[in-house]
Design an enzyme around this catalytic site. Structure first.
Site, PDB file in Angstrom:
ATOM      1  CG  HIS A 295      -5.915   0.373   1.599  1.00 59.39           C
ATOM      2  ND1 HIS A 295      -4.791   0.830   2.254  1.00 59.39           N
ATOM      3  CD2 HIS A 295      -6.075   1.186   0.528  1.00 59.39           C
ATOM      4  CE1 HIS A 295      -4.290   1.868   1.596  1.00 59.39           C
ATOM      5  NE2 HIS A 295      -5.055   2.116   0.542  1.00 59.39           N
TER       6      HIS A 295
ATOM      7  CB  SER B 179      -0.963   5.056   2.898  1.00 65.63           C
ATOM      8  OG  SER B 179      -1.804   3.986   2.576  1.00 65.63           O
TER       9      SER B 179
END
Ligand code: PNS
Length: 163
Positions: A16, A127
């Site tokens: 990210h 994640s």
């Protein structure tokens, strides 16, 4: 041009961060937007994630962090963002991402979705994968910033013997 980067960020990974850093170079302003999603049970609360992201992007002066609920395009309009930003890691991301981009286009024709391809060294990252490794005490320092690694360690179970 303002770009909105929506997501769950539970938690933010280096993948990210790579997208955010490159977008900060391309756009006038980047807003990282954390979805308040009542249908998901996240590891970190929205407030925790906002704090984690704030710390990770403090070196980027044109990046803001915010939370939203409801439609992404509605929040983008509110923030005067004309671009939705998403990262593409692997081919399997493409189907859902294209569907979301096309759906968003029908909801708000003036907003464009722009994809940044994730750097190859981060293309494996997600994640959920990071949470899975952290849950058994595995090494994650190459996947998330240090303060997020620490938060994951505190939230996750006992350490597995890696030797
Ligand atoms: O990090 P994620 O979980 O892949 O992010 C998904 C997200 C937040 C971008 C997507 O679920 C979303 O935009 N949700 C808000 C609801 C919405 O706007 N739906 C219509 C577009 S698909």
């Amino acid at each position: 041009m303002i770009a909105l980067y929506p997501g769950s960020f539970d938690p933010l990974t280096y993948g990210h961060l790579d997208v955010i850093e490159r977008a900060a170079y391309l756009f006038e302003r980047v807003i990282v937007a954390v979805l308040r999603n009542p249908s998901k049970t996240p590891l970190f609360t929205v407030e925790e994630r906002l704090n984690q992201i704030h710390r990770a992007v403090q070196h980027l002066k044109n990046v803001d962090v915010d939370a939203f609920s409801g439609l992404t395009v509605t929040f983008a309009r509110k923030k005067e963002a004309s671009v939705l930003l998403r990262g593409l890691r692997v081919v399997s991301d493409f189907e859902l991402e294209l569907q979301m981009a096309q759906t968003n286009k029908t909801l708000a024709a003036e907003i464009e979705t722009i994809f940044l391809s994730t750097s190859t060294e981060h293309s494996f990252l997600s994640s959920s994968l990071v949470k899975g490794i952290a849950a058994v005490g595995g090494p994650i320092s190459h996947m998330v910033p240090q303060h997020i690694e620490q938060a994951l360690r505190e939230r996750s179970g006992p350490k597995e013997d890696m030797h």
